[in-house]
Design an enzyme around this catalytic site. Structure first.
Site, PDB file in Angstrom:
ATOM      1  CD  GLN A 179      -3.142  -0.524   0.041  1.00  0.00           C
ATOM      2  OE1 GLN A 179      -3.330   0.664  -0.239  1.00  0.00           O
ATOM      3  NE2 GLN A 179      -3.825  -1.486  -0.554  1.00  0.00           N
ATOM      4  CB  THR A 237       9.524 -17.877 -19.346  1.00  0.00           C
ATOM      5  OG1 THR A 237      10.145 -19.130 -19.654  1.00  0.00           O
ATOM      6  CG2 THR A 237       9.893 -16.838 -20.391  1.00  0.00           C
ATOM      7  CB  CYS A 325     -10.739 -10.606   0.756  1.00  0.00           C
ATOM      8  SG  CYS A 325      -9.267 -10.015  -0.058  1.00  0.00           S
TER       9      CYS A 325
HETATM   10  C1  LIG Z   1      -3.324  -5.697  -2.624  1.00  0.00           C
HETATM   11  C2  LIG Z   1      -2.504  -6.114  -1.461  1.00  0.00           C
HETATM   12  C3  LIG Z   1      -1.804  -7.328  -1.460  1.00  0.00           C
HETATM   13  C4  LIG Z   1      -1.914  -8.309  -2.584  1.00  0.00           C
HETATM   14  O1  LIG Z   1      -1.310  -7.887  -3.776  1.00  0.00           O
HETATM   15  P1  LIG Z   1      -1.746  -8.596  -5.151  1.00  0.00           P
HETATM   16  O2  LIG Z   1      -0.751  -8.136  -6.141  1.00  0.00           O
HETATM   17  O3  LIG Z   1      -3.132  -8.138  -5.441  1.00  0.00           O
HETATM   18  O4  LIG Z   1      -1.679 -10.069  -4.916  1.00  0.00           O
HETATM   19  C5  LIG Z   1      -1.028  -7.646  -0.367  1.00  0.00           C
HETATM   20  N1  LIG Z   1      -0.934  -6.805   0.675  1.00  0.00           N
HETATM   21  C6  LIG Z   1      -1.578  -5.628   0.713  1.00  0.00           C
HETATM   22  C7  LIG Z   1      -1.407  -4.744   1.888  1.00  0.00           C
HETATM   23  C8  LIG Z   1      -2.391  -5.250  -0.352  1.00  0.00           C
HETATM   24  O5  LIG Z   1      -3.041  -4.092  -0.289  1.00  0.00           O
END
Ligand SMILES: *Cc1c(COP(=O)(O)O)cnc(C)c1O
Length: 404
Positions: A179, A237, A325
């Site tokens: 973030q 790859t 989620c």
């Molecule tokens: C979005 C997020 C993830 C996951 O990243 P992805 O690339 O979507 O798998 C992990 N940690 C935090 C704090 C996130 O906001």
């Protein structure tokens, strides 16, 4: 008014410059970076330039950057990879209750395979106490993993201080900085981190590509075995266009960061101020000052986050409730419960995360549209009847029916 996107914590729109930088690696230089011929070598050059761009943003060496398939994979790689590489040294990991599921569910997985986990609590603003980290470290501790900023409530942790404690005790330190990277200054040396996760699509890059910073000298076992790509740390790859897009996003983020921080914070502060003033029985979740410049997280009592989302979506406004989620299921967000909010308040959570493209006019429009939605939903809500506001925001609610 055209539709408004206020959900940048979930994902960000790829910048046009990012897409433009990626296209040649689909149309022309689509060779495998492992190939000897010139098509492959051009692809490799693009990939290595991206590694330098990401390293420049983080203040690391290029060879300390391992490209992954996502932020989630970077988190898995950090926790599982360090556990596997340190089986002789210890079996204890320290993390926090408010982590992203990419860390929390990986921690649970490791727990189910015999590792010992400590989940540190947070205070009402979402902060981990560095002293709690110090106290939780034992002779068996191999890793501490505390996120830089929380994706739901935006609280920024004292990562540098926690990292210094880990270093002093000779324990590896990982931070999920998905973030923060590209949004606030993140320097792996100043933060005293050994491992750090990031994800391209959270900083105006493409989806399906992330990176893990692994400090030089740190031993880590791979998750994905095969041809030995990424110095044996992540076989397969490489996703060259995606990696090039991440590199360009990192370059642009460094260039525009100061402007974007000011721009977002201004919009955020209008949102927070306007919401708390215009929506009765609402409160700010997270830290009042130590928070992401783009994050507004409020809890609106007596209504469901999902109904707010639906009504706002009908108005063309995209926001989020808790994390993506948990919305869609009726479970209250683990983060909001961890900061001590009662279930009914946690259910009424609303996250508004602004970005580069948002304007003050959009914020004004939202602040005009939203309060009547709350009023309408409260009139319809069975839980609002007979409730008074005087117990807000306490943790126990004598006149609220017990959960389930
Ligand atoms: C979005 C997020 C993830 C996951 O990243 P992805 O690339 O979507 O798998 C992990 N940690 C935090 C704090 C996130 O906001």
């Amino acid at each position: 008014m055209k539709s408004i996107y206020f959900d940048h914590a979930a994902t960000t729109p790829p910048r046009p410059e990012v897409v433009a930088a990626m296209l040649p690696y689909y149309h022309e230089s689509w060779g495998s970076p492992s190939s000897f011929h010139s098509s492959g070598q051009t692809a490799r050059e693009g990939m290595e330039r991206a590694r330098e761009q990401v390293a420049a943003l983080l203040g690391s060496l290029p060879e300390e950057i391992v490209f992954t398939g996502s932020g989630t994979e970077a988190d898995n790689q950090a926790l599982v990879g360090i556990s596997l590489a340190n089986q002789k040294k210890g079996d204890h990991i320290i993390t926090a209750t408010i982590e992203h599921h990419a860390v929390l569910h990986t921690a649970k997985f490791l727990e189910s395979h015999g590792l010992k986990l400590t989940y540190l609590p947070v205070d009402a603003t979402g902060l981990v106490d560095p002293d709690d980290v110090r106290k939780a470290i034992t002779e068996r501790t191999i890793l501490v993993s505390i996120m830089h900023a929380n994706n739901e409530i935006g609280t920024i942790q004292p990562i540098g201080e926690i990292g210094a404690i880990c270093r002093e005790r000779d324990v590896l330190f990982h931070t999920d900085a998905v973030q923060t990277v590209g949004h606030v200054p993140v320097n792996v040396r100043e933060l005293n981190t050994d491992l750090l996760s990031l994800s391209a699509h959270k900083l105006y890059g493409p989806k399906g590509v992330g990176a893990l910073f692994v400090r030089k000298g740190v031993r880590i076992a791979p998750l994905i075995h095969g041809g030995g790509h990424e110095r044996g740390r992540r076989s397969s790859t490489e996703n060259v266009p995606g990696i090039v897009g991440l590199g360009e996003a990192a370059r642009l983020a460094a260039q525009d960061m100061e402007w974007e921080m000011r721009h977002s914070a201004k919009l955020r502060d209008s949102l927070i101020e306007g919401l708390l003033a215009r929506v009765p029985n609402s409160l700010l979740a997270g830290h009042p000052t130590q928070r992401l410049p783009n994050n507004t997280s409020v809890c609106v009592r007596y209504i469901e986050g999902e109904s707010m989302l639906l009504n706002l979506d009908f108005e063309g406004i995209a926001v989020s409730s808790g994390s993506a989620c948990t919305s869609g299921s009726l479970e209250a967000s683990h983060v909001l419960l961890a900061i001590g909010l009662p279930h009914d308040a946690a259910h009424g959570s609303l996250r508004i995360s602004v970005g580069r493209g948002n304007t003050p006019a959009e914020v004004d429009h939202f602040l005009n549209v939203f309060p009547p939605i709350v009023e309408k939903l409260r009139e319809m809500s069975p839980i609002s009847a007979g409730q008074s506001a005087d117990d807000w925001p306490g943790a126990d609610h004598p006149h609220h029916p017990p959960e389930h």
